[in-house]
Design a protein around this motif. Structure first.
Motif, PDB file in Angstrom:
ATOM      1  N   PHE A  43       4.271  -8.606   5.748  1.00  0.00           N
ATOM      2  CA  PHE A  43       5.538  -8.046   5.297  1.00  0.00           C
ATOM      3  C   PHE A  43       6.203  -7.258   6.421  1.00  0.00           C
ATOM      4  O   PHE A  43       7.419  -7.320   6.594  1.00  0.00           O
ATOM      5  CB  PHE A  43       5.361  -7.166   4.055  1.00  0.00           C
ATOM      6  N   PRO A  56       8.815  -2.481   0.678  1.00  0.00           N
ATOM      7  CA  PRO A  56       8.771  -3.620  -0.240  1.00  0.00           C
ATOM      8  C   PRO A  56       9.739  -3.513  -1.420  1.00  0.00           C
ATOM      9  O   PRO A  56      10.146  -4.516  -1.977  1.00  0.00           O
ATOM     10  CB  PRO A  56       7.326  -3.636  -0.740  1.00  0.00           C
ATOM     11  N   ILE A  68      10.074  -7.398  -1.353  1.00  0.00           N
ATOM     12  CA  ILE A  68       8.775  -8.059  -1.514  1.00  0.00           C
ATOM     13  C   ILE A  68       8.922  -9.386  -2.257  1.00  0.00           C
ATOM     14  O   ILE A  68       8.237 -10.361  -1.958  1.00  0.00           O
ATOM     15  CB  ILE A  68       7.740  -7.130  -2.186  1.00  0.00           C
ATOM     16  N   TYR A  71      10.460 -11.806   0.227  1.00  0.00           N
ATOM     17  CA  TYR A  71       9.409 -12.192   1.169  1.00  0.00           C
ATOM     18  C   TYR A  71       8.530 -13.286   0.569  1.00  0.00           C
ATOM     19  O   TYR A  71       8.313 -14.329   1.184  1.00  0.00           O
ATOM     20  CB  TYR A  71       8.597 -10.950   1.519  1.00  0.00           C
ATOM     21  N   ILE A 107       0.047 -10.802  -0.728  1.00  0.00           N
ATOM     22  CA  ILE A 107       0.944 -10.992  -1.863  1.00  0.00           C
ATOM     23  C   ILE A 107       0.225 -11.689  -3.010  1.00  0.00           C
ATOM     24  O   ILE A 107      -0.534 -12.624  -2.798  1.00  0.00           O
ATOM     25  CB  ILE A 107       2.154 -11.869  -1.452  1.00  0.00           C
ATOM     26  N   MET A 172       2.086  -6.507  -4.138  1.00  0.00           N
ATOM     27  CA  MET A 172       1.491  -6.442  -2.802  1.00  0.00           C
ATOM     28  C   MET A 172       0.117  -5.816  -2.933  1.00  0.00           C
ATOM     29  O   MET A 172      -0.034  -4.781  -3.579  1.00  0.00           O
ATOM     30  CB  MET A 172       2.389  -5.582  -1.914  1.00  0.00           C
TER      31      MET A 172
END
Length: 173
Positions: A43, A56, A68, A71, A107, A172
């Protein structure tokens, strides 16, 4: 012969001009571009690449998706996203489809379902793997090379439960 080689964690579109001249002085040229897409390795790398905070929960582009989530879905955190999860109810059970970078160790993604929007159950988790079985309907690689299109079934028959809810959770570790 022309050989192009890219190294490092660069990403983006690079314009290229190729010119050739023969021994008689005749020349030809052509312009084209190469788009380089590299898989983010963390990240922090992703945030640095796009110049966004290493947070995030940030939402720098105002599209309601946290960094996040963008991502995990392989999206650009600086522009409003168009490749969002979609719900389909064309079969006996609804499905949720979405892009996902499936080899990110930090993740976890999960699809949760409910028939009352109060009690939620996990229909699939990225920790369960990518072999279609149970509620995991399909995993299709996309043309980028590191994203997969994931399709998950709610597991509830529409005839029996005409009102259903599905959500994608990204966390996460």
């Amino acid at each position: 012969m022309l050989r192009l080689e890219a190294t490092g964690e660069a990403t983006g579109t690079v314009p290229i001009l190729v010119e050739a001249t023969d021994l008689d002085g005749h020349s030809l040229s052509d312009n084209f571009s190469i788009t380089i897409v590299t898989e983010p390795t963390s990240f922090a790398t992703y945030a640095a690449r796009f110049g966004v905070p290493n947070d995030p929960l940030a939402n720098d582009d105002g599209d309601t998706l946290t960094a996040i989530v963008e991502y995990a879905l392989g999206l650009d955190p600086t522009t409003n996203s168009s490749n969002l999860p979609t719900v389909s109810d064309t079969g006996d059970t609804p499905t949720l489809s979405f892009p996902l970078i499936t080899d990110l160790d930090e993740i976890a993604a999960a699809v949760e379902t409910s028939i009352d929007a109060k009690t939620w159950t996990t229909a699939w988790s990225s920790r369960d793997g990518l072999t279609p079985s149970g509620n995991l309907v399909s995993v299709e690689p996309d043309d980028v090379g590191f994203l997969n299109q994931i399709t998950v079934s709610s597991g509830h028959d529409l005839a029996e439960h005409p009102q259903q809810f599905m959500r994608l959770r990204v966390s996460m570790d």
